[in-house]
Design a protein around this motif. Structure first.
Motif, short mmCIF file in Angstrom:
data_model
loop_
_atom_site.label_atom_id
_atom_site.label_comp_id
_atom_site.label_asym_id
_atom_site.label_seq_id
_atom_site.Cartn_x
_atom_site.Cartn_y
_atom_site.Cartn_z
N VAL A 102 11.53 -4.47 0.44
CA VAL A 102 10.17 -4.20 0.88
C VAL A 102 10.02 -4.68 2.33
O VAL A 102 10.28 -5.86 2.61
CB VAL A 102 9.15 -4.91 -0.01
CG1 VAL A 102 7.72 -4.62 0.46
CG2 VAL A 102 9.32 -4.48 -1.48
N PRO A 103 9.63 -3.81 3.27
CA PRO A 103 9.49 -4.24 4.67
C PRO A 103 8.51 -5.40 4.80
O PRO A 103 7.41 -5.37 4.25
CB PRO A 103 8.95 -2.97 5.37
CG PRO A 103 9.36 -1.84 4.49
CD PRO A 103 9.33 -2.37 3.09
N ARG A 104 8.90 -6.42 5.53
CA ARG A 104 8.08 -7.62 5.67
C ARG A 104 6.76 -7.35 6.38
O ARG A 104 5.78 -8.05 6.17
CB ARG A 104 8.86 -8.71 6.41
CG ARG A 104 9.37 -8.27 7.76
CD ARG A 104 10.24 -9.30 8.43
NE ARG A 104 9.45 -10.43 8.90
CZ ARG A 104 9.98 -11.56 9.38
NH1 ARG A 104 11.28 -11.72 9.40
NH2 ARG A 104 9.22 -12.51 9.82
N ASP A 105 6.73 -6.30 7.24
CA ASP A 105 5.52 -5.98 8.00
C ASP A 105 4.70 -4.87 7.34
O ASP A 105 3.79 -4.31 7.98
CB ASP A 105 5.89 -5.55 9.42
CG ASP A 105 6.48 -6.71 10.24
OD1 ASP A 105 6.25 -7.87 9.86
OD2 ASP A 105 7.14 -6.44 11.25
N LEU A 106 4.99 -4.55 6.10
CA LEU A 106 4.28 -3.47 5.41
C LEU A 106 2.80 -3.79 5.30
O LEU A 106 2.41 -4.86 4.84
CB LEU A 106 4.88 -3.26 4.02
CG LEU A 106 4.35 -2.06 3.23
CD1 LEU A 106 4.76 -0.75 3.90
CD2 LEU A 106 4.88 -2.10 1.79
N LEU A 107 1.95 -2.87 5.74
CA LEU A 107 0.51 -3.05 5.68
C LEU A 107 0.04 -2.81 4.25
O LEU A 107 0.24 -1.74 3.68
CB LEU A 107 -0.19 -2.07 6.63
CG LEU A 107 -1.72 -2.14 6.68
CD1 LEU A 107 -2.19 -3.51 7.14
CD2 LEU A 107 -2.28 -1.03 7.58
N VAL A 108 -0.61 -3.81 3.66
CA VAL A 108 -1.04 -3.75 2.27
C VAL A 108 -2.42 -4.37 2.13
O VAL A 108 -2.91 -5.08 3.02
CB VAL A 108 -0.06 -4.49 1.33
CG1 VAL A 108 1.31 -3.84 1.32
CG2 VAL A 108 0.04 -5.96 1.73
N THR A 109 -3.03 -4.13 0.99
CA THR A 109 -4.26 -4.83 0.62
C THR A 109 -3.88 -6.00 -0.29
O THR A 109 -3.33 -5.79 -1.37
CB THR A 109 -5.23 -3.89 -0.10
OG1 THR A 109 -5.59 -2.82 0.78
CG2 THR A 109 -6.49 -4.64 -0.51
N ILE A 110 -4.15 -7.21 0.16
CA ILE A 110 -3.84 -8.41 -0.60
C ILE A 110 -5.07 -8.81 -1.41
O ILE A 110 -6.16 -8.96 -0.83
CB ILE A 110 -3.41 -9.55 0.34
CG1 ILE A 110 -2.20 -9.13 1.17
CG2 ILE A 110 -3.09 -10.82 -0.46
CD1 ILE A 110 -1.77 -10.15 2.21
N PRO A 111 -4.95 -8.96 -2.71
CA PRO A 111 -6.13 -9.29 -3.53
C PRO A 111 -6.56 -10.74 -3.34
O PRO A 111 -5.81 -11.55 -2.78
CB PRO A 111 -5.64 -9.03 -4.96
CG PRO A 111 -4.15 -9.22 -4.89
CD PRO A 111 -3.74 -8.76 -3.52
N PRO A 112 -7.75 -11.10 -3.79
CA PRO A 112 -8.21 -12.49 -3.71
C PRO A 112 -7.28 -13.42 -4.48
O PRO A 112 -6.60 -13.01 -5.42
CB PRO A 112 -9.60 -12.44 -4.35
CG PRO A 112 -10.04 -11.01 -4.21
CD PRO A 112 -8.79 -10.20 -4.34
N ALA A 113 -7.24 -14.68 -4.05
CA ALA A 113 -6.37 -15.68 -4.69
C ALA A 113 -7.20 -16.83 -5.24
O ALA A 113 -8.35 -17.06 -4.83
CB ALA A 113 -5.36 -16.20 -3.67
#
Length: 332
Positions: A102-113
């Motif tokens: 998985v590319p380290r710079d991949l743009l994603v939506t990170i859910p709440p933690a």
């Protein structure tokens, strides 16, 4: 011991659960080995509940998450980004292992933690840090991947690169083939084209480089996949039978470099289930994507091919997908 490692030991490299226990079964036996492994390696709660598969079929398909980090297990560094993210997919029958980088710079939506982070868009390698690093960081990263891919995982491991360097040294180094000259931004070392034996420091330095490479981070991903295969090959040539001190050192090095979550599956059962994976069963995969500059920040953006890839993993169509998309398959 002969020149070839037992099949189950080779499989353990593919899953990333026990990178250095590669050829030990022939020395001490599966049960004795797993007892010593259980005492040595840290256990953690690395998978988010939504990302965890509730039922594991011992004959597959199986999905594992492998996270590589410079900082873990109580590190107090404020930036604990994951340097390597691998999804390891074993189709039903466990005759192949697809190493999906998985590319380290991949743009994603990170859910709440749970630590109060409210969620948002960022590079995927930030999820580990935003979740607090360690177990909680791994859980947020697994939740992010689950949201992105729809995949559920049968287990996970966090690998500390410092400990992994010692494992490579105990194996006697690994043979790596450099295809393009690269200068390390970390040490200044110049890696000239050609094949050579590398010690742990050199191998880890080489596979972390991405600048000035023709494929950038995609080349770094391929080199890291090649390192796993090189460790597998070297393990098959390492004689631990007559060197119990080295064997004990190897097990301790594994303990120093890994935290694992086997999802409640006894290690011995996992070992036996993976014993049929052949030596040439590792397949390197790049996630179809492309670099983009967004708001003066460099990201990698998933394209339609990436969506098809994760659909192929979920739908047990990876063999067909790999044959139809050779441009995204790496030679190991």
């Amino acid at each position: 011991m002969g020149t070839a490692a037992p099949r189950w030991a080779r499989a353990m490299v593919g899953v990333g659960i026990a990178l250095a226990l590669l050829s030990v079964a022939a020395v001490v036996g599966v049960r004795a080995l797993t007892e010593r492994y259980d005492r040595s390696v840290a256990r953690g709660h690395l998978l988010d509940d939504d990302a965890r598969r509730n039922r594991t079929d011992p004959d597959g398909p199986l999905n594992y998450l492998l996270i590589g980090s410079d900082q873990f297990r109580g590190a107090d560094d404020t930036d604990q980004r994951s340097d390597t993210i691998l999804i390891v997919h074993l189709p039903a029958g466990l005759r192949q292992a697809y190493l999906i980088s998985v590319p380290r710079d991949l743009l994603v939506t990170i859910p709440p933690a749970a630590n109060g982070y409210g969620g948002g868009q960022d590079k995927i390698n930030a999820a580990y840090d935003l979740g607090g690093g360690g177990d909680s960081g791994a859980r947020l990263l697994s939740a992010t991947l689950h949201r992105l891919t729809g995949l559920e995982f049968d287990g996970a491991a966090v690998v500390d690169f410092t400990g992994l360097r010692q494992v490579v040294d105990l194996l006697g180094g690994v043979r790596m083939c450099v295809d393009t000259e690269v200068r390390s931004v970390h040490t200044g070392t110049i890696f000239a084209p050609g094949c050579r034996q590398m010690d742990g420091a050199a191998a880890l330095d080489y596979v972390r480089q991405r600048y000035d490479l023709p494929g950038g981070d995609y080349d770094r991903q391929r080199h890291q996949q090649q390192l796993l295969r090189a460790m597998l090959d070297q393990a098959g040539q390492t004689d631990l039978l007559g060197d119990p001190l080295k064997l004990d050192s190897l097990i301790r090095a594994v303990g120093d470099s890994l935290t694992v979550d086997t999802n409640g599956v006894p290690l011995e059962d996992l070992v036996l289930a993976l014993r049929a994976l052949p030596a040439d069963g590792l397949v390197g995969v790049r996630v179809p994507s492309s670099p983009q500059l967004i708001g003066q920040v460099s990201y990698v953006v998933l394209d339609g091919g990436g969506t098809e890839l994760f659909g192929a993993v979920r739908g047990e169509r990876m063999t067909r997908w790999a044959a139809a998309n050779p441009q995204w398959v790496n030679s190991l």
